[in-house]
Write a protein that holds these residues in place. Structure first.
Motif, PDB file in Angstrom:
ATOM      1  N   ASN A  78       0.857  -1.190   0.000  1.00 15.70           N
ATOM      2  CA  ASN A  78       0.000   0.000   0.000  1.00 15.70           C
ATOM      3  C   ASN A  78       0.895   1.244   0.000  1.00 15.70           C
ATOM      4  OD1 ASN A  78      -1.710   2.177   0.589  1.00 15.70           O
ATOM      5  ND2 ASN A  78      -3.079   0.881   1.810  1.00 15.70           N
ATOM      6  N   VAL A  79       0.894   1.955  -1.107  1.00 11.54           N
ATOM      7  CA  VAL A  79       1.786   3.115  -1.266  1.00 11.54           C
ATOM      8  C   VAL A  79       1.475   4.199  -0.252  1.00 11.54           C
ATOM      9  CG1 VAL A  79       2.468   4.965  -2.850  1.00 11.54           C
ATOM     10  CG2 VAL A  79       2.174   2.642  -3.703  1.00 11.54           C
ATOM     11  N   LEU A  80       0.203   4.363   0.125  1.00 11.05           N
ATOM     12  CA  LEU A  80      -0.170   5.393   1.106  1.00 11.05           C
ATOM     13  C   LEU A  80       0.539   5.168   2.434  1.00 11.05           C
ATOM     14  CD1 LEU A  80      -4.007   5.748   0.457  1.00 11.05           C
ATOM     15  CD2 LEU A  80      -2.195   7.337  -0.205  1.00 11.05           C
ATOM     16  N   ASN A  81       0.621   3.913   2.865  1.00 16.75           N
ATOM     17  CA  ASN A  81       1.328   3.601   4.109  1.00 16.75           C
ATOM     18  C   ASN A  81       2.811   3.933   3.993  1.00 16.75           C
ATOM     19  OD1 ASN A  81      -1.005   2.611   5.309  1.00 16.75           O
ATOM     20  ND2 ASN A  81      -0.633   0.508   4.613  1.00 16.75           N
ATOM     21  N   LEU A  82       3.412   3.529   2.877  1.00 14.47           N
ATOM     22  CA  LEU A  82       4.846   3.783   2.673  1.00 14.47           C
ATOM     23  C   LEU A  82       5.149   5.278   2.645  1.00 14.47           C
ATOM     24  CD1 LEU A  82       5.597   1.068  -0.038  1.00 14.47           C
ATOM     25  CD2 LEU A  82       6.486   1.106   2.303  1.00 14.47           C
TER      26      LEU A  82
END
Length: 412
Positions: A78-82
């Motif tokens: 999940n790019v948002l978490n990264l």
């Protein structure tokens, strides 16, 4: 009768958590998050993600990092978490680690302006300017943005590549012609390059969009001050002082305005400059300016103190050594005065004013041959520079004429 499934309840809770977060009701949001974490044994991604956002909003950046890392472990792709993990690392000053996380997002094939821009900020703090430039350019390729242009221009200025900085800021003005900050920054670059008219034009455009911007007013006032219109400059500074009463640079400029008035307002000048020094005691220019005021007031011991302080903070400015030499000569310390003149010449061999003052000091101490040597160098440098052609300095002209006549008398 159909009963709601657990997935439906979780969806409703996530919706409620999101609603509380976006409305700023963090107390209710945290309570709902805790309920959901208990219900799903801490294995629900979105509530953990939201709690990380709230922790960071409350200034608990280290705690926010832990929550974002927990969310990432539940959903590694999940790019948002990264992105949020990298942002918290950046805020904690862990710029290299943040870069590594941002690079993980690009490996996932995700093109995002925010990722490239923030990665550029990390490289800027790491002083890896070439990588930073590449990141900001990539950010603008994805989506042009004022912030990326400003950061890109800032790096070019740090590298003293003012041609590239001008090109960047001009592109930014074409993209966002009403952005006062970009107009001001472009004006400051022109001011640094000595193109005062272009600087004043852009600063004027900036003030048209934001008439109370203290940074712009300060820059415009400095140009007006350089043109010796002290009263108009003081009016500008008065407006800026309302917004930024604790600006050392502002009080420094106000002090030099009072010093530049005819006749000089020495008491007001010293008061303003000392306030500037209180606000920024490590700014060498303020100590230098206070030294000038005291020298003109014939308070030579005080002038010596402030010139010495300025040299300790910045030992590479030739004019400070020249004025220190004049001060020492007035204090009858001829040997150290000559040493200060020599240091000034070592830093800047082409300054004619230093040679003239050195020649006068030597003459006053009966070192006629050495005085004549320095005066000859002064005349050569003065002729080469063309300083006296268009707008001759009356004091320099008068002193050089007087010394020329005195040296001829001695020769006879």
């Amino acid at each position: 009768m159909n009963h709601p499934t657990h997935t439906t309840l979780r969806s409703r809770r996530n919706w409620y958590i999101h609603s509380c977060y976006t409305s700023g009701d963090y107390k209710s949001c945290l309570a709902a998050i805790e309920e959901e974490l208990v219900a799903c044994a801490g294995l629900c991604e979105y509530p953990i993600y939201c709690k990380g956002l709230i922790m960071r909003h409350q200034g608990k950046v280290k705690e926010s990092l832990q929550y974002f890392q927990a969310a990432t472990s539940l959903s590694p792709h999940n790019v948002l978490n990264l992105k949020q993990v990298a942002r918290s690392l950046y805020l904690l000053g862990k710029h290299r680690a943040a870069v590594d996380v941002y690079e993980e997002t690009t490996k996932l094939g995700f093109e995002d302006w925010e990722i490239w821009h923030n990665k550029g900020l990390c490289f800027t703090y790491l002083k890896d300017y070439e990588e930073a430039i590449d990141c900001f350019e990539r950010a603008n390729d994805v989506q042009r943005h004022d912030a990326s242009y400003l950061q890109l221009g800032k790096i070019y200025c740090l590298q003293e590549d003012f041609k590239a900085a001008l090109k960047t800021y001009q592109e930014a003005v074409d993209f966002s012609p009403q952005n006062a900050e970009i107009l001001t920054t472009l004006g400051l670059v022109y001011l640094r390059l000595g193109e005062n008219q272009k600087a004043f034009d852009h600063l004027g455009n900036s003030l048209a969009h934001d008439p109370l911007n203290p940074k712009t007013i300060l820059a415009a006032g400095s140009i007006i001050q350089d043109n010796q219109d002290m009263d108009v400059a003081l009016m500008k500074y008065r407006i800026a002082a309302v917004k930024t009463p604790n600006s050392a640079q502002l009080w420094n400029n106000i002090g030099m305005c009072f010093f530049g008035k005819n006749p000089p307002k020495y008491v007001a000048a010293v008061a303003c400059l000392k306030r500037a020094l209180y606000l920024d005691p490590f700014e060498w220019l303020i100590s230098y300016n206070i030294g000038l005021v005291h020298l003109n007031k014939q308070q030579y011991a005080s002038a010596f103190h402030f010139f010495s302080a300025s040299i300790n903070l910045n030992p590479n400015f030739a004019a400070t050594y020249m004025y220190l030499a004049i001060t020492l000569a007035r204090l009858d310390d001829f040997e150290n005065s000559c040493a200060a003149y020599q240091k000034s010449i070592e830093i800047n061999e082409s300054d004619s004013t230093t040679r003239l003052n050195y020649a006068i000091t030597l003459f006053n101490n009966d070192e006629i041959e050495q005085s004549r040597e320095q005066f000859d160098v002064f005349e050569d440098l003065f002729a080469q520079s063309g300083e006296g052609e268009d707008d001759p300095d009356q004091e320099v002209t008068a002193q050089s004429a007087e010394l020329r006549e005195a040296l001829k008398v001695e020769e006879a």
